[in-house]
Design a protein around this motif. Structure first.
Motif, PDB file in Angstrom:
ATOM      1  N   VAL A  57       0.773  -0.790   0.199  1.00 44.50           N
ATOM      2  CA  VAL A  57      -0.070  -0.042   0.143  1.00 44.50           C
ATOM      3  C   VAL A  57       0.968   1.379  -0.273  1.00 44.50           C
ATOM      4  CG1 VAL A  57      -1.877  -1.041   0.700  1.00 44.50           C
ATOM      5  CG2 VAL A  57      -0.082   0.167   2.208  1.00 44.50           C
ATOM      6  N   ILE A 109      -1.553  -1.347  -4.419  1.00 48.75           N
ATOM      7  CA  ILE A 109      -2.898  -0.121  -4.360  1.00 48.75           C
ATOM      8  C   ILE A 109      -2.004   0.944  -3.823  1.00 48.75           C
ATOM      9  CG2 ILE A 109      -4.864   0.109  -3.944  1.00 48.75           C
ATOM     10  CD1 ILE A 109      -5.410  -2.822  -4.127  1.00 48.75           C
ATOM     11  N   GLU A 110      -2.002   1.966  -3.784  1.00 47.46           N
ATOM     12  CA  GLU A 110      -1.660   3.600  -3.142  1.00 47.46           C
ATOM     13  C   GLU A 110      -2.766   3.225  -1.759  1.00 47.46           C
ATOM     14  OE1 GLU A 110      -0.802   6.183  -6.023  1.00 47.46           O
ATOM     15  OE2 GLU A 110       1.286   6.185  -5.710  1.00 47.46           O
ATOM     16  N   TRP A 111      -2.244   3.830  -0.459  1.00 42.56           N
ATOM     17  CA  TRP A 111      -3.710   3.691   0.802  1.00 42.56           C
ATOM     18  C   TRP A 111      -3.094   5.357   0.165  1.00 42.56           C
ATOM     19  CZ3 TRP A 111      -6.482   2.766   3.030  1.00 42.56           C
ATOM     20  CH2 TRP A 111      -7.381   3.505   4.462  1.00 42.56           C
ATOM     21  N   SER A 112      -2.101   6.203   0.336  1.00 40.71           N
ATOM     22  CA  SER A 112      -2.543   7.155   0.213  1.00 40.71           C
ATOM     23  C   SER A 112      -1.198   7.550  -0.683  1.00 40.71           C
ATOM     24  CB  SER A 112      -2.045   8.252   1.509  1.00 40.71           C
ATOM     25  OG  SER A 112      -0.820   7.920   2.328  1.00 40.71           O
ATOM     26  N   ASN A 145      -6.786   7.541  -0.159  1.00 44.98           N
ATOM     27  CA  ASN A 145      -7.149   7.075  -1.736  1.00 44.98           C
ATOM     28  C   ASN A 145      -8.663   6.638  -1.237  1.00 44.98           C
ATOM     29  OD1 ASN A 145      -8.305   5.472  -3.964  1.00 44.98           O
ATOM     30  ND2 ASN A 145      -6.592   3.750  -3.914  1.00 44.98           N
ATOM     31  N   PHE A 167      -9.760   3.164  -2.267  1.00 45.82           N
ATOM     32  CA  PHE A 167      -8.953   2.244  -2.006  1.00 45.82           C
ATOM     33  C   PHE A 167      -9.505   0.592  -1.915  1.00 45.82           C
ATOM     34  CE2 PHE A 167      -7.026  -1.082   0.937  1.00 45.82           C
ATOM     35  CZ  PHE A 167      -5.944  -1.377   0.509  1.00 45.82           C
ATOM     36  N   ASP A 215     -10.138  -0.700  -5.870  1.00 50.56           N
ATOM     37  CA  ASP A 215      -9.420  -0.850  -6.107  1.00 50.56           C
ATOM     38  C   ASP A 215      -8.716  -2.199  -5.623  1.00 50.56           C
ATOM     39  OD1 ASP A 215      -8.495   1.779  -7.851  1.00 50.56           O
ATOM     40  OD2 ASP A 215      -6.767   2.317  -6.324  1.00 50.56           O
ATOM     41  N   LEU A 216      -9.377  -2.805  -4.581  1.00 52.93           N
ATOM     42  CA  LEU A 216      -8.657  -3.671  -4.387  1.00 52.93           C
ATOM     43  C   LEU A 216      -9.482  -5.070  -4.467  1.00 52.93           C
ATOM     44  CD1 LEU A 216      -7.284  -5.551  -2.001  1.00 52.93           C
ATOM     45  CD2 LEU A 216      -9.128  -5.176   0.036  1.00 52.93           C
ATOM     46  N   CYS A 258       3.072  -1.196   4.302  1.00 54.25           N
ATOM     47  CA  CYS A 258       3.624  -0.751   3.893  1.00 54.25           C
ATOM     48  C   CYS A 258       5.132  -0.270   4.036  1.00 54.25           C
ATOM     49  CB  CYS A 258       3.004   0.815   4.167  1.00 54.25           C
ATOM     50  SG  CYS A 258       3.302   0.738   6.859  1.00 54.25           S
ATOM     51  N   ARG A 262       0.583   2.457   7.646  1.00 51.50           N
ATOM     52  CA  ARG A 262      -0.318   2.751   6.796  1.00 51.50           C
ATOM     53  C   ARG A 262      -1.294   1.302   6.227  1.00 51.50           C
ATOM     54  NH1 ARG A 262       2.446   5.384   2.354  1.00 51.50           N
ATOM     55  NH2 ARG A 262       4.392   4.447   3.553  1.00 51.50           N
ATOM     56  N   ALA A 293      -4.873   0.102   6.379  1.00 50.25           N
ATOM     57  CA  ALA A 293      -5.889  -0.775   5.138  1.00 50.25           C
ATOM     58  C   ALA A 293      -6.449  -2.052   5.286  1.00 50.25           C
ATOM     59  CB  ALA A 293      -4.749  -0.766   4.266  1.00 50.25           C
TER      60      ALA A 293
END
Length: 137
Positions: free
Chosen positions: A27, A51-54, A62, A65, A68-69, A84, A89, A93
């Motif tokens: 993330v 998948i970016e968390w932020s 995000n 999120f 995307d998951l 992370c 993070r 998530a």
């Protein structure tokens, strides 16, 4: 704790080895993947889900999120391990995934790089320091 639990990087690797349906979700930001590196799951015949968390540099969470998951194919019945940089993070998530219905959402303790040592280098713990496979972005 509002998620399935915490696992060390080594425990995560062993779980990924044992369960072909388990998923590792990194993330961190695109910049971190590119410049710091990513776990290498090729010995297991798989790839890390990114998948970016932020976002970077804004730090905006995000809002997509969970979508995307789902789009990445991580099902709610699969074990999903969130990673992370240092394990902060990824807790967020795992909590959000759990609230959205994932029953086995785990945090990878100490993340990819872990905390600082006395010289402010990240050499104490984490995926890289554990000797697990990884590649430079």
């Amino acid at each position: 704790m509002n998620y399935a639990g915490d696992r060390s990087p080594r425990q995560t690797w062993e779980a990924l080895e044992a369960d072909p349906d388990a998923v590792l979700v990194d993330v961190r930001t695109h910049a971190e993947w590119t410049y710091v590196g990513v776990p290498d799951l090729s010995p297991l015949g798989r790839e890390v889900v990114r998948i970016e968390w932020s976002s970077y540099p804004e730090g905006r969470v995000n809002e997509r999120f969970i979508e995307d998951l789902e789009a990445a194919g991580a099902g709610q019945d699969q074990a999903v391990y969130f990673l992370c940089r240092s394990g902060v993070r990824s807790v967020a998530a795992a909590e959000v995934a759990t609230a959205a219905g994932w029953r086995r959402a785990y945090n990878v303790l100490d993340g990819f790089e872990g905390p600082h040592d006395d010289d402010r280098h990240r050499t104490v713990s984490g995926w890289k320091v554990s000797g697990l496979p990884w590649v430079q972005g």
